[in-house]
Scaffold this active site. Structure first.
Site, PDB file in Angstrom:
ATOM      1  N   ASP A  17       0.918   6.805   5.193  1.00  0.00           N
ATOM      2  CA  ASP A  17       0.407   7.930   4.405  1.00  0.00           C
ATOM      3  C   ASP A  17       0.544   9.199   5.233  1.00  0.00           C
ATOM      4  OD1 ASP A  17      -0.791   9.445   2.475  1.00  0.00           O
ATOM      5  OD2 ASP A  17      -2.799   8.598   2.713  1.00  0.00           O
ATOM      6  N   ASP A 111       4.506  11.134  -0.535  1.00  0.00           N
ATOM      7  CA  ASP A 111       3.939  11.109   0.814  1.00  0.00           C
ATOM      8  C   ASP A 111       3.318   9.786   1.233  1.00  0.00           C
ATOM      9  OD1 ASP A 111       1.857  11.326  -0.971  1.00  0.00           O
ATOM     10  OD2 ASP A 111       0.687  12.684   0.264  1.00  0.00           O
ATOM     11  N   GLU A 112       3.489   8.723   0.458  1.00  0.00           N
ATOM     12  CA  GLU A 112       2.934   7.442   0.896  1.00  0.00           C
ATOM     13  C   GLU A 112       3.728   6.290   0.311  1.00  0.00           C
ATOM     14  OE1 GLU A 112      -0.909   6.209  -0.659  1.00  0.00           O
ATOM     15  OE2 GLU A 112      -0.833   7.813  -2.148  1.00  0.00           O
TER      16      GLU A 112
END
Length: 362
Positions: A17, A111-112
């Protein structure tokens, strides 16, 4: 062989993350923003916060918060216009690094992502070592920091990645897993949204220990099919596989306006680029949906939704836009004014119960 028995008993799952991703990219690219409270999206008067830097979070600023509230909490907050093309390019760099370690990478957003490295471990190598290498390479390649969680299933890996943010690493072993969840608030559990958390709290279920104390029959009666999932995660159990090719159940786009829309004609004009963005995405991925949903947020923050399901897949962008405009006539005009509009296409063929993908416009 069923899905559960096909899953290795000793899996190695990593959840990576990025730390305050959008805001961190902006601070990286503009030295004047470093060390300052930054909000991506919106302005001091209109819109919503898409992301907040850690300096802003100290003041209570969070994503999805109305910008006017964020500015009140943090008068020194700097609002920055989002640059999604840049974020997507950085995300592609990060994804490429992950794929060097395993083909089993399941993105959740820009983003993860989850990684299953069970089959890729060399003799003497651990998933924790891989997580460290990935974080180091992300920093070297992008100049950004990432946090990671390592565990034996997706649920615990995601919980772990949030424990030592920012720029942290947490490992939850099989021996530690069942006890790890006991003291955590149920609102921290992935899959338990605000509405479900409030419902659980009304039932006296505030922590993982409270959740574990409930009978399966009680949970299924109160929460339907999700009851089995809640019963499992309270015991550190999660049989979901890491799916690099997962199909989302819906795709949507929404926009918050700097000036409230007061007429149906203004709304119809504003819906056109949303329909174009959604249709471009579903066409690229060859998705065929039957349900169009319109979301309207008024100036007083009240939300109204309307949906229409066809007996066949929606035929194209024009038809989807036409349906959305027809739905708009059911709720507009309204004297309160409209601050946000959204269009979602769902009911895809062979869709799985995953989180909807939102293609935001600002």
């Amino acid at each position: 062989m069923d899905e559960i028995s096909a899953i290795p008993a000793d899996r190695k799952v990593i959840h990576v993350d990025m730390d305050a991703f959008y805001a961190s990219v902006e601070q990286r690219d503009d030295p004047a923003l470093r060390g300052r409270p930054v909000a991506v999206g919106g302005s001091s008067l209109r819109g919503v916060v898409a992301a907040a830097s850690y300096e802003a979070r100290v003041f209570g600023v969070r994503s999805a918060m109305p910008s006017v509230t964020a500015a009140r909490l943090c008068p020194a907050l700097v609002f920055v216009k989002p640059r999604f093309e840049v974020y997507r390019a950085v995300s592609a760099q990060i994804r490429a690094i992950m794929l060097d370690y395993t083909p089993l990478v399941e993105p959740l957003s820009l983003d993860e992502a989850y990684l299953d490295v069970t089959a890729q471990l060399r003799p003497g190598q651990t998933a924790t070592q891989i997580a460290r290498e990935i974080r180091a390479r992300i920093r070297a390649t992008t100049g950004l920091t990432a946090s990671a969680g390592v565990s034996y299933n997706k649920f615990l890996a995601k919980l772990a990645s949030d424990q030592n943010k920012p720029d942290g690493l947490c490992v939850i072993t099989p021996r530690r897993g069942p006890e790890f969840v006991l003291t955590l608030p149920v609102g921290k559990f992935h899959g338990v949204g605000p509405a479900t958390a409030a419902k659980m709290e009304a039932l006296g279920i505030r922590t993982g220990a409270d959740l574990r104390a409930q009978e399966l029959e009680f949970l299924t009666r109160r929460f339907g099919k999700s009851g089995q999932y809640y019963w499992n995660i309270a015991r550190g159990i999660d049989h979901r596989q890491v799916r690099p090719d997962r199909i989302r159940k819906s795709v949507g786009a929404e926009n918050t306006f700097f000036t409230d829309l007061m007429t149906l004609e203004e709304a119809a004009e504003a819906l056109a680029p949303l329909a174009e963005k959604v249709w471009r995405h579903v066409a690229r991925h060859e998705l065929h949906g039957r349900t169009v949903t319109l979301k309207v947020k008024f100036a007083d923050f009240q939300i109204n939704t309307r949906a229409r399901t066809l007996p066949r897949p929606v035929g194209g962008e024009a038809e989807m836009l036409s349906i959305a405009c027809e739905l708009a006539t059911l709720v507009l005009p309204d004297r309160r004014g409209v601050r946000l509009l959204g269009i979602t296409l769902s009911g895809f063929d062979h869709a799985e119960p995953e989180e909807p993908e939102q293609l935001r416009l600002f």
